[in-house]
Write a protein that holds these residues in place. Structure first.
Motif, PDB file in Angstrom:
ATOM      1  N   ARG A 269      -8.198  -1.218  -0.358  1.00  0.00           N
ATOM      2  CA  ARG A 269      -7.658  -0.055   0.360  1.00  0.00           C
ATOM      3  C   ARG A 269      -7.309   1.106  -0.575  1.00  0.00           C
ATOM      4  O   ARG A 269      -6.729   2.094  -0.130  1.00  0.00           O
ATOM      5  N   LEU A 270      -7.634   0.971  -1.841  1.00  0.00           N
ATOM      6  CA  LEU A 270      -7.306   2.046  -2.783  1.00  0.00           C
ATOM      7  C   LEU A 270      -8.182   3.274  -2.530  1.00  0.00           C
ATOM      8  O   LEU A 270      -9.377   3.145  -2.275  1.00  0.00           O
ATOM      9  N   PRO A 271      -7.600   4.481  -2.640  1.00  0.00           N
ATOM     10  CA  PRO A 271      -8.430   5.688  -2.612  1.00  0.00           C
ATOM     11  C   PRO A 271      -9.411   5.683  -3.780  1.00  0.00           C
ATOM     12  O   PRO A 271      -9.113   5.138  -4.849  1.00  0.00           O
ATOM     13  N   GLU A 272     -10.555   6.282  -3.582  1.00  0.00           N
ATOM     14  CA  GLU A 272     -11.615   6.261  -4.586  1.00  0.00           C
ATOM     15  C   GLU A 272     -11.135   6.764  -5.949  1.00  0.00           C
ATOM     16  O   GLU A 272     -11.501   6.200  -6.996  1.00  0.00           O
TER      17      GLU A 272
ATOM     18  N   GLY B 199     -11.108   5.279 -10.857  1.00  0.00           N
ATOM     19  CA  GLY B 199     -11.327   5.960 -12.130  1.00  0.00           C
ATOM     20  C   GLY B 199     -10.039   6.153 -12.891  1.00  0.00           C
ATOM     21  O   GLY B 199     -10.015   6.078 -14.130  1.00  0.00           O
ATOM     22  N   GLY B 200      -8.948   6.403 -12.168  1.00  0.00           N
ATOM     23  CA  GLY B 200      -7.653   6.593 -12.823  1.00  0.00           C
ATOM     24  C   GLY B 200      -7.205   5.345 -13.563  1.00  0.00           C
ATOM     25  O   GLY B 200      -6.583   5.434 -14.629  1.00  0.00           O
ATOM     26  N   ILE B 201      -7.491   4.186 -13.009  1.00  0.00           N
ATOM     27  CA  ILE B 201      -7.117   2.925 -13.656  1.00  0.00           C
ATOM     28  C   ILE B 201      -7.899   2.743 -14.960  1.00  0.00           C
ATOM     29  O   ILE B 201      -7.348   2.336 -15.987  1.00  0.00           O
ATOM     30  N   ILE B 202      -9.203   3.065 -14.928  1.00  0.00           N
ATOM     31  CA  ILE B 202      -9.993   2.987 -16.159  1.00  0.00           C
ATOM     32  C   ILE B 202      -9.458   3.975 -17.189  1.00  0.00           C
ATOM     33  O   ILE B 202      -9.314   3.658 -18.380  1.00  0.00           O
ATOM     34  N   ASP B 203      -9.144   5.197 -16.751  1.00  0.00           N
ATOM     35  CA  ASP B 203      -8.592   6.199 -17.661  1.00  0.00           C
ATOM     36  C   ASP B 203      -7.285   5.702 -18.292  1.00  0.00           C
ATOM     37  O   ASP B 203      -7.078   5.825 -19.499  1.00  0.00           O
ATOM     38  N   ALA B 204      -6.417   5.151 -17.460  1.00  0.00           N
ATOM     39  CA  ALA B 204      -5.124   4.665 -17.950  1.00  0.00           C
ATOM     40  C   ALA B 204      -5.322   3.541 -18.966  1.00  0.00           C
ATOM     41  O   ALA B 204      -4.577   3.441 -19.948  1.00  0.00           O
TER      42      ALA B 204
ATOM     43  N   LEU C 176       0.824  -1.212   0.000  1.00  0.00           N
ATOM     44  CA  LEU C 176       0.000   0.000   0.000  1.00  0.00           C
ATOM     45  C   LEU C 176       0.855   1.257   0.000  1.00  0.00           C
ATOM     46  O   LEU C 176       0.516   2.246  -0.662  1.00  0.00           O
ATOM     47  N   ALA C 177       1.960   1.226   0.727  1.00  0.00           N
ATOM     48  CA  ALA C 177       2.870   2.379   0.731  1.00  0.00           C
ATOM     49  C   ALA C 177       3.465   2.590  -0.653  1.00  0.00           C
ATOM     50  O   ALA C 177       3.632   3.733  -1.110  1.00  0.00           O
ATOM     51  N   THR C 178       3.776   1.498  -1.342  1.00  0.00           N
ATOM     52  CA  THR C 178       4.329   1.601  -2.693  1.00  0.00           C
ATOM     53  C   THR C 178       3.286   2.131  -3.668  1.00  0.00           C
ATOM     54  O   THR C 178       3.583   3.012  -4.481  1.00  0.00           O
ATOM     55  N   VAL C 179       2.076   1.606  -3.575  1.00  0.00           N
ATOM     56  CA  VAL C 179       0.997   2.062  -4.450  1.00  0.00           C
ATOM     57  C   VAL C 179       0.757   3.561  -4.268  1.00  0.00           C
ATOM     58  O   VAL C 179       0.521   4.295  -5.245  1.00  0.00           O
TER      59      VAL C 179
END
Length: 318
Positions: A190-193, A197-202, A159-162
């Protein structure tokens, strides 16, 4: 999806053998299962070769002060030998040496290391060092290696790396090479909300180059995460939803897309997907219907309001 798993396995094997992935392309025909077995056997062969000699080096290392051992490791042994020896040392000794080595050298070592054979060391590595080495590997584009450590690193270190890997495209590439999907579920929890959306955008940026990787991952997650990613994808502009449909068809990803679509409960998301399908050509709808015919999604497709010519395609008898 099996093609994507095969591609991931080929890249893992190429990383192990330190050869360009293109050189192994002919092996794709054997499938991901046999390739995984080949990689396991190749790993065992590489680690078992000269084992007696390596054990003598490990025994000698235990007699040296950590500062001297670290100097010898960096200047004389090099990352390959150190990777082979790491799992033969007591975890305390290996950690004491590792904390005296620069991040760049530890990154070189990670490229040669089977993290499972040094699990006790990897799991106890301080979080700040894990993050620093991960960022160095990301800078080099070593996503295959990073993916292998996802299965071993502690959740706090992951999580710290992410949190420091702010590029969602990098996060997606690393996740694609992780083998343990259960660990990914725990990280995603545990991902921030905003990262969802950023993953879908990427995945859809750059003409959707990463969409196959993204969809193959999403389809293997727990149903709640499939639903979340699916509804997020269908909250985008109509052009993006049409792009998702067309990319999934072009890459023959209907077996991955349909379970994600079937997990969606939000009526507006279903409506938007339906609208995107209504403007597709007949050939695409025929391929979708053929893939859906023996899946739970087929009944839901049949219930939608299709014009008569399209309904004949969607609900055509097998």
């Amino acid at each position: 999806m099996s093609t994507l798993r095969t591609r991931a396995e080929l890249q893992r094997l190429a990383r192990l053998l330190d050869v360009p992935g293109e050189r192994l392309h002919a092996l794709a025909a054997v499938g991901h299962g046999p390739l995984a077995q080949l990689r396991e056997r190749a790993t065992a062969m590489l680690y078992d070769a000269d084992r007696e000699h390596l054990q003598r080096i490990a025994a000698a290392t235990r007699l040296l002060p950590a500062a001297i051992a670290a100097l010898i490791a960096e200047k004389s042994l090099g990352p390959l030998l150190c990777a082979r020896i790491a799992g033969l040392l007591p975890a305390d000794t290996a950690l004491d040496i590792a904390r005296r080595l620069p991040d760049a050298f530890l990154a070189d070592l990670c490229l040669e290391l089977d993290p499972r054979r040094a699990r006790a060391v990897v799991e106890r590595m301080p979080i700040e060092r894990c993050v620093a080495v991960s960022l160095e590997l990301a800078r080099r584009g070593e996503y295959v290696t990073m993916g292998r450590f996802v299965d071993i690193l502690g959740l706090d270190a992951l999580l710290a790396t992410v949190a420091r890997l702010t590029d969602d495209a990098v996060l997606l590439k690393v996740a694609f090479y992780a083998e343990d999907r259960t660990r990914l579920d725990r990280v995603i929890e545990r991902l921030p909300e905003a990262r969802f959306g950023g993953i879908i955008d990427a995945a859809l940026d750059g003409g959707g180059e990463l969409w196959p990787e993204a969809l193959s991952l999403i389809a293997e997650l727990e149903p709640r995460w499939r639903r979340k990613f699916g509804e997020l994808a269908l909250s985008r502009a109509e052009a993006s939803i049409r792009q998702i449909v067309q990319l999934s068809d072009a890459h023959q990803l209907w077996p991955a897309l349909l379970p994600v679509a079937d997990s969606i409960d939000e009526p507006e998301a279903v409506r938007r997907l339906h609208a995107a399908l209504l403007v597709q050509d007949i050939a695409l709808l025929e391929r979708m219907a053929a893939a859906a015919r023996h899946s739970p999604m087929y009944a839901r497709l049949a219930e939608l309001d299709w014009p008569a010519p399209l309904r004949a395609v969607i609900v055509a008898p097998a």
